[in-house]
Design an enzyme around this catalytic site. Structure first.
Site, short mmCIF file in Angstrom:
data_model
loop_
_atom_site.label_atom_id
_atom_site.label_comp_id
_atom_site.label_asym_id
_atom_site.label_seq_id
_atom_site.Cartn_x
_atom_site.Cartn_y
_atom_site.Cartn_z
CG ASP A 1 -1.58 1.28 1.50
OD1 ASP A 1 -2.23 1.77 0.58
OD2 ASP A 1 -1.46 1.83 2.63
CG ASP B 1 -1.47 7.79 0.08
OD1 ASP B 1 -0.57 8.63 0.00
OD2 ASP B 1 -2.20 7.46 -0.87
CD GLU C 1 -3.81 10.19 3.26
OE1 GLU C 1 -4.05 11.35 2.93
OE2 GLU C 1 -4.16 9.21 2.57
CD GLU D 1 -13.19 8.46 -5.27
OE1 GLU D 1 -12.22 9.19 -4.97
OE2 GLU D 1 -13.16 7.68 -6.24
CE LYS E 1 -5.14 15.25 -3.39
NZ LYS E 1 -4.35 13.97 -3.40
CB THR F 1 -2.73 7.53 -4.01
OG1 THR F 1 -2.67 8.97 -3.99
CG2 THR F 1 -1.47 7.01 -4.68
#
Ligand code: XBP
Length: 259
Positions: A10, A12, A19, A56, A85, A124
Site C-alpha cells: 500500500d 499512503d 496524509e 470521493e 491538490k 491514490t
C-alpha cells in the site's frame, strides 16, 4: 502457506506518512487556489480518511456542507480541486516534505536481493505515486515493481478488493503466494477480501484503529518490538524482514483481532 512470492505495498500511510503533511496540506492549498474558504484540519481529516480516494473525499465533504455548491456543479468542482491538490502534493513531495517510513527501504532491498517480486496496490492517483517514488527511489523506480495498480485503474477503490485482485491476476499468483502490507482498516479489508494475508504497520492516523484479520500488526517495519504476534530475536536497530513475514504467514491460525 506456500512460499512468499509477491509483496504488495500500500502507499499512503504504509510506504510513507503522506496524509497529514502531504495530501491534507495540498488539499488546503487547493482550496485556497480555488478561492474556497474551506480548510481540513488535522483531526477532522483523520475522520475523512474513512472515505478512500481524494475526489470521493471531496464529494463526501461537499455533500454535508451548508456552503456546498449546487449539486449539479459538485463533480466538476471536485475534479478541479483534486487536480490542483495533486499538483501541490507533487510539489510538496519534491521539496522533501515526505520521507519514506523507517524500515521500508531495507525491506524493498531484501525483496530485490531475494527475487521476491513486488507490487503497489493503492487508491491514490498514479501521479502521486510517481512523485513519491521518483524522489525516494529515482527515475527508474518502476523497475523495482512487477506491477503498480492505482486509483485510476479500478472501478471500485479500497475497501473493495479490486486493486488486489488485479495485481494477483497480472502477476499470475494465488492469494496465499502474496502478502500485503497495509496501515489501515480499509486497506486491510480490501486485501482480506481478496484472501491475501496482511501485515499491518500502523500509521499515525490509524494508531489505535481496531485491526481484524491481519497475520500481524505492529508499529512499523523498523522496529521488532511491539508486534503481535511477537517477533523472535528482538534486537535493537533491526527491522522486520521477509523471514519474519513468512513466519507470521506460516502461523496463519493466529489470524485474529487486535484492538
Ligand atoms: C489512500 C487514499 C488516497 C489519498 C489521496 O490510498 O485514500 O485517496 O488519501 O490520494 P492508499 P488521491 O492507502 O490505498 O495508498 O487524492 O490521489 O485519491
Amino acid at each position: 502457506m506456500t512460499r512468499l512470492k509477491v509483496l504488495l505495498w500500500d502507499v499512503d500511510g504504509t510506504l510513507a506518512e503522506t496524509e497529514r503533511d502531504g495530501h491534507r496540506v495540498a488539499f488546503n492549498l487547493a482550496f485556497d487556489a480555488c478561492g474556497l474558504p474551506w480548510r481540513w484540519d488535522e483531526e477532522p481529516y483523520g475522520e475523512l480518511l474513512r472515505i478512500t480516494g481524494g475526489r470521493e473525499r471531496l464529494m463526501f465533504d461537499m455533500n454535508r456542507r451548508a456552503d456546498a455548491p449546487a449539486f449539479a456543479e459538485r463533480d466538476a468542482i471536485a475534479r478541479r480541486i483534486h487536480a490542483k491538490k495533486n499538483d501541490f502534493y507533487a510539489e510538496l513531495v519534491r521539496s522533501g516534505a515526505i520521507a519514506l517510513r523507517a524500515g521500508v527501504l531495507p525491506l524493498l532491498q531484501q525483496c530485490r536481493e531475494r527475487d521476491v517480486r513486488m507490487g503497489v496496490c493503492t487508491t491514490t492517483s498514479r501521479s502521486n505515486l510517481d512523485a513519491l517514488m521518483r524522489v525516494h527511489l529515482g527515475s527508474r523506480w518502476l523497475e523495482c515493481f512487477a506491477i503498480t495498480v492505482c486509483g485510476e485503474d479500478v472501478q471500485r477503490k479500497k475497501p473493495d478488493p479490486e486493486v488486489y485482485l488485479q495485481a494477483l491476476h497480472a502477476l499470475d499468483v494465488g492469494p496465499l503466494e502474496a502478502v500485503a502490507i497495509e496501515d489501515a482498516p480499509g486497506g486491510l479489508a480490501a486485501a482480506r477480501a481478496a484472501d491475501i494475508p496482511v501485515v499491518v504497520t500502523r500509521s499515525a492516523y490509524f494508531a489505535h484503529a481496531p485491526i481484524e484479520g491481519a497475520v500481524a500488526v505492529g508499529p512499523g517495519l523498523h522496529d521488532r518490538s511491539g508486534w503481535r504476534p511477537a517477533l523472535r530475536g528482538v534486537e535493537q536497530g533491526e527491522g522486520v524482514g521477509l523471514d519474519d513475514i513468512q513466519a507470521w504467514c506460516a502461523q496463519m491460525d493466529s489470524v485474529c483481532d487486535y484492538p
